[in-house]
Design an enzyme around this catalytic site. Structure first.
Site, PDB file in Angstrom:
ATOM      1  N   GLU A 207       0.863  -0.974  -0.372  1.00 51.32           N
ATOM      2  CA  GLU A 207      -0.194  -0.408  -0.011  1.00 51.32           C
ATOM      3  C   GLU A 207       1.045   1.328   0.248  1.00 51.32           C
ATOM      4  OE1 GLU A 207      -2.773  -1.125  -0.625  1.00 51.32           O
ATOM      5  OE2 GLU A 207      -2.543  -3.150   0.535  1.00 51.32           O
ATOM      6  N   GLY A 325     -12.359   3.980 -18.034  1.00 50.25           N
ATOM      7  CA  GLY A 325     -14.095   4.306 -18.863  1.00 50.25           C
ATOM      8  C   GLY A 325     -14.757   4.917 -19.922  1.00 50.25           C
ATOM      9  N   ASP A 401      -1.655  -0.751  -9.670  1.00 42.07           N
ATOM     10  CA  ASP A 401      -1.223  -2.213  -9.116  1.00 42.07           C
ATOM     11  C   ASP A 401      -1.398  -3.232 -10.790  1.00 42.07           C
ATOM     12  OD1 ASP A 401      -2.000  -2.198  -6.689  1.00 42.07           O
ATOM     13  OD2 ASP A 401      -3.899  -2.439  -6.615  1.00 42.07           O
ATOM     14  N   ASP A 515      -4.671  -7.734   3.275  1.00 43.49           N
ATOM     15  CA  ASP A 515      -5.764  -8.060   2.558  1.00 43.49           C
ATOM     16  C   ASP A 515      -7.035  -8.026   3.434  1.00 43.49           C
ATOM     17  OD1 ASP A 515      -3.614  -8.623  -0.140  1.00 43.49           O
ATOM     18  OD2 ASP A 515      -3.113  -9.481   1.616  1.00 43.49           O
TER      19      ASP A 515
END
Length: 591
Positions: A207, A325, A401, A515
């Site tokens: 993170e 998007g 990611d 997680d």
């Protein structure tokens, strides 16, 4: 089938001569928690199967395609140690083969059904059959069912740099002991060496979360006594790590842009609570386009760090107004029943599931070209401005990611390929690995970073909140227990006790996975995550009871050895794990 790759005009052996004014380095973080032997569907091994089919193999495909075309990607790929263990597992290979066979069968069933109806989805069902057939061919023939070796070959050829991470993606700033922080990092390094034969230069902090040296208090108890804790960078230095990556807000101040908020409704509710007391740090005149050194006050250690570029990040992350998007792209959320295959396009980011239109793959290529050109030109403008002001090439750090590319954003790998090719053919800009840039342009400024992460607001609330506090209680208790046993084992040559404690350490590491808190906070797989916390906490306690019985009598009854063997087979990770890594003398705890 996979969308067709554009042919590249570079001929074999052709060189591009240029004077570089700036660099781009993509850093893709590949991670999934340990799911083997812990369920299949809807939560469990199919997460790994999906990520492999939709992300890891497509990424390998475009990277090898670029190599064949004479283009060096020059990017960083992070693969967490716990993901490495899973990708190397025979159980994973077997389950993935079954998964692909199932997906091909479902696509054929859909194709036959749609053909009877005269439904336009018939051709899309055929697309999915061809897609999974090609993934299967790549897995078996191109990569010999060994994806880690495929990534390692790319590193050996100089195309990419692989970086490591913490063993099970433990959230380092919140772990209760420096012993746990060091063990997570040290196992990350040793696992990397075991699978690549090299020492890692870089690390992806889980993170992107960092904590400096200071008098730390247990966040669960307001009256807790302060403990002198070393900065995370001190243990990176001890492990030989040369660099890590942080969010730009840790370097520059201001508000962290976050990476998950818009994807999870539950996080929006949490953020609304946290935001009432949140105050962004004042912005400071520091550049994210250079590499810096990080240190803590009172420490002699310093490790280089790169900062995520805030100007380009949301162009890729945002599903609402970023590239993913766009209405022509395959929609992630709407799935056909019962096959689970996707036949619809985004249509527009605000469209509900009932408003989604059918996917038309022939319309994708033009949008990919436009968006890759837009991103490259955005980068070129930033780098040109930095070069004009500073007289040296800057670097744009673009960390994401890996699972965004291909899984969340189906067309993402092809967009990535086009951007990499665009930079390769640029006369004045180029891609580069992080360590290469650091070698050419070493850090000159030493900075004391604040505590934080790349979560919304830049702090820890996603991982520590009213929904997850109970998980940390179990983690902190297990950590303290294991340090005592590691200290005792350091003075003992007993092989059986070492075996028992090694499995206890594996359960502790799995308990520490960040997680579980993330899944609880996002409500995306809350029941599963809560169950996993309980499973590993209970396993840890049971195995510690074996150690106590063994210590008291010098033996264990056969049923307990059988029970230990069950845990060793179920959670079969880190075979060379040394439980004395947690010992105070090994870690070098400060008083």
């Amino acid at each position: 089938m996979l969308l067709n790759h554009s042919e590249n005009p570079l001929k074999e052996g052709q060189k591009v001569s240029r004077e570089i004014k700036g660099y781009l380095t993509f850093t893709l973080h590949s991670h999934l928690p340990y799911v083997l032997s812990h369920g299949v569907w809807p939560h469990g091994a199919d997460w790994l199967n999906e990520a492999t089919a939709e992300c890891y193999i497509p990424l390998l495909d475009i990277l090898y395609s670029l190599e064949r075309e004479g283009i060096r990607p020059a990017m960083n790929i992070g693969i967490t140690p716990i993901l490495q263990e899973q990708l190397k597992s025979e159980l994973f290979v077997s389950q993935f083969r079954s998964y692909l066979a199932q997906k091909k069968g479902l696509a054929l069933e859909d194709e036959r059904f749609f053909r009877k109806l005269g439904d336009r989805r018939e051709r899309l069902a055929r697309m999915w059959y061809e897609y999974y057939s090609r993934i299967e061919t790549l897995f078996e023939e191109a990569f010999n069912a060994d994806l880690l070796s495929a990534f390692a070959r790319l590193q050996d050829s100089g195309s990419i740099e692989i970086i490591t991470s913490a063993a099970t993606h433990g959230y380092l700033p919140l772990l209760g002991t420096d012993n746990s922080v060091y063990a997570q990092i040290a196992i990350g390094v040793s696992t990397y060496k075991r699978y690549t034969g090299k020492k890692p230069k870089g690390i992806w902090l889980p993170e992107c979360a960092y904590r400096p040296r200071y008098l730390w208090k247990n966040p669960l108890f307001e009256s807790a006594k302060g403990i002198n804790r070393r900065g995370v960078e001190e243990y990176l230095d001890k492990a030989g790590i040369k660099y890590f990556i942080v969010d730009s807000a840790l370097l520059m101040g201001g508000r962290a842009i976050g990476v998950y908020l818009e994807r999870y409704e539950a996080l929006k509710r949490l953020w609304q609570q946290y935001e009432r007391t949140y105050k962004a740090r004042p912005e400071e005149p520091r550049s994210p386009y250079r590499v810096h050194y990080c240190t803590s006050r009172g420490s002699e250690s310093k490790v280089a760090f790169f900062a995520r570029d805030p100007k380009t990040a949301l162009q890729v992350w945002s599903g609402e107004w970023g590239y993913p998007g766009n209405g022509v792209y395959l929609d992630f959320h709407k799935k056909n029943w019962p096959s689970g295959l996707r036949y619809w396009r985004v249509t527009n980011p605000k469209a509900d599931l009932g408003e989604k239109l059918l996917y038309e793959p022939e319309n994708v290529e033009g949008v990919l070209f436009e968006q890759s050109e837009h991103f490259a030109n955005l980068c070129y403008g930033i780098l040109e401005d930095f070069y004009a002001k500073n007289g040296i090439p800057g670097i744009i750090v673009a960390p994401f990611d890996s699972e965004l590319f291909g899984h969340w954003w189906f067309e993402g790998p092809l967009w990535l390929k086009k951007v990499l090719a665009n930079f390769f053919f640029s006369p004045v800009y180029s891609t580069i690995t992080a360590s290469e840039y650091m070698e050419q342009f070493p850090p000159v400024e030493v900075i004391e970073l604040p505590e934080g992460s790349w979560g919304e607001g830049g702090f820890h609330y996603i991982w520590l909140n009213e929904w997850t506090r109970w998980t940390w209680k179990h983690i902190y208790e297990a950590e303290q227990t294991f340090v005592r046993w590691a200290n005792e084992l350091l003075e003992s040559p007993d092989h059986n006790l070492r075996r028992i404690l090694a499995q206890a350490a594996r359960e502790l590491l799995l308990l520490e996975s960040s997680d579980w808190q993330f899944l609880i906070s996002t409500w995306s797989a809350r029941d599963y995550a809560e169950q996993r916390v309980c499973v590993h906490s209970e396993a840890f306690k049971e195995i510690i009871s074996f150690a106590e019985k063994y210590n008291a009598s010098g033996s264990l009854p056969d049923p307990l050895w059988e029970r230990l063997s069950y845990y060793e087979e179920r959670d079969k990770i880190f075979p060379d794990l040394d439980p004395t890594l947690w010992a105070d003398k090994v870690v070098g705890i400060i008083g």
